[in-house]
Design an enzyme around this catalytic site. Structure first.
Site, mmCIF file in Angstrom:
data_model
loop_
_atom_site.group_PDB
_atom_site.id
_atom_site.type_symbol
_atom_site.label_atom_id
_atom_site.label_comp_id
_atom_site.label_asym_id
_atom_site.label_seq_id
_atom_site.Cartn_x
_atom_site.Cartn_y
_atom_site.Cartn_z
ATOM 1 N N HIS A 105 0.831 -1.108 -0.038
ATOM 2 C CA HIS A 105 0.057 -0.098 -0.054
ATOM 3 C C HIS A 105 0.763 1.195 0.035
ATOM 4 C CE1 HIS A 105 -2.770 -2.787 2.061
ATOM 5 N NE2 HIS A 105 -3.647 -2.565 1.319
ATOM 6 N N ASP A 121 -3.461 -8.182 -7.418
ATOM 7 C CA ASP A 121 -4.645 -8.505 -7.892
ATOM 8 C C ASP A 121 -4.983 -8.091 -9.128
ATOM 9 O OD1 ASP A 121 -5.954 -8.880 -5.390
ATOM 10 O OD2 ASP A 121 -4.948 -6.894 -4.757
HETATM 11 O O1 PAF Z 1 -7.888 -4.099 -3.553
HETATM 12 C C1 PAF Z 1 -8.509 -3.630 -2.384
HETATM 13 O O2 PAF Z 1 -7.998 -3.393 -1.382
HETATM 14 C C2 PAF Z 1 -10.053 -3.549 -2.855
HETATM 15 O O3 PAF Z 1 -10.439 -4.703 -3.747
HETATM 16 C C3 PAF Z 1 -10.438 -2.137 -3.355
HETATM 17 C C4 PAF Z 1 -9.914 -2.125 -4.783
HETATM 18 C C5 PAF Z 1 -9.889 -1.155 -2.527
HETATM 19 C C6 PAF Z 1 -11.942 -2.235 -3.534
HETATM 20 O O4 PAF Z 1 -12.712 -2.316 -2.331
#
Ligand code: PAF
Length: 283
Positions: A37, A151
């Protein structure tokens, strides 16, 4: 850093930035921040005047038997980490703010959601992701939004929505951030016991083994997959899926002639983990 909880206040902050001619970057998250993140926040900070990080554990993308109630939540810690990265706004709305009474819309992306996590978790998962991300784009109206390549299918779904619904936002995919032993960083890694944490390294080792086979010149999908299957089997892991799909439309591929997504999902101890590599083709 401001913490904003309402859609009205978030819109007002963006309006003010827009009036001043400032660019807006969005990092959508569900919190429980790790280096992955933080790398997205740094990218956003480099490129934008106003950096917004959304923190919302989106209930509609979790299945009945999934980990919505136990998903790690620590807003104070997340806020401190975001502030340290120079984030301007943490947008942390409640579920009632995002999904008020009477909410009745869902975005359903067909085709690419029928496979991998869409098949394994269920169609609701990407409907939930597509809907909440589209709402976030409507609220924040970012110039660019940053997503992690871990993802990979989620990024494809978001790009499809942006293209099909003519949304004016650029999607930037950022590299997977890994622990020193290769494990892809994930908020769900906290569920791993020490033994499961050790076992979980097999996912990235399996992908490495398959990539090495491809890099040695092999194009045959089964031979490439076999290398990964062996590593998982040795570690006692039965994957939910381990598949090779073309990197553009997620069709099954039997040969790696053009770029392919090698994706794995597996339950390891109490965690469901995913990981992937892009295998390079020749065209
Ligand atoms: O990847 C994530 O953390 C979630 O799928 C997102 C993109 C914030 C949507 O809730």
């Amino acid at each position: 850093m401001r913490i904003i909880r309402t859609i009205d206040a978030m819109r007002a902050a963006v309006r003010e930035a827009r009036r001043a001619g400032r660019s807006v970057g969005l990092v959508p998250t569900m919190g429980a921040f790790h280096e992955g993140h933080l790398s997205l926040m740094r990218r956003a900070r480099e490129q934008n005047d106003l950096v917004v990080v959304s923190l919302f554990v989106n209930p509609t993308q979790f299945g009945q038997n999934e980990d919505l109630s136990s998903y790690p939540r620590d807003e104070a810690r997340d806020a401190a980490l975001a502030e340290n990265e120079g984030v301007d706004v943490l947008f942390a709305p409640s579920a009632a703010e995002v999904y008020p009474d009477g909410f009745a819309t869902s975005i359903d992306v067909s085709g690419i959601t029928d496979v991998l996590d869409g098949a394994s978790r269920g169609a609701f998962h990407f409907d939930g992701v597509a809907t909440v991300v589209t709402k976030l784009f409507g609220i924040v109206r970012p110039d660019v939004a940053f997503f992690g390549q871990k993802d990979a299918q989620q990024i494809m779904v978001v790009r499809r929505v942006v293209s099909d619904l003519d949304l004016d936002v650029r999607i930037e995919a950022c590299p997977i951030v890994r622990e020193t032993d290769g494990l892809a960083m994930s908020s769900r890694n906290v569920y791993l016991s020490p033994e499961a944490r050790e076992q979980a390294t097999a996912l990235s080792r399996a992908l490495d083994a398959a990539s090495a086979v491809r890099e040695s010149g092999e194009r045959d999908g089964e031979r490439i997959l076999d290398a990964a299957r062996r590593v998982l089997a040795d570690a006692g892991i039965t994957p939910e899926y381990l598949e090779l799909r073309d990197a553009l439309a997620l069709n099954t591929v039997t040969r790696v002639d053009s770029d392919a997504l090698l994706a794995v999902a597996a339950r390891v101890g109490a965690a469901r983990l995913i990981d992937n590599h892009i295998l390079k083709g020749d065209r």
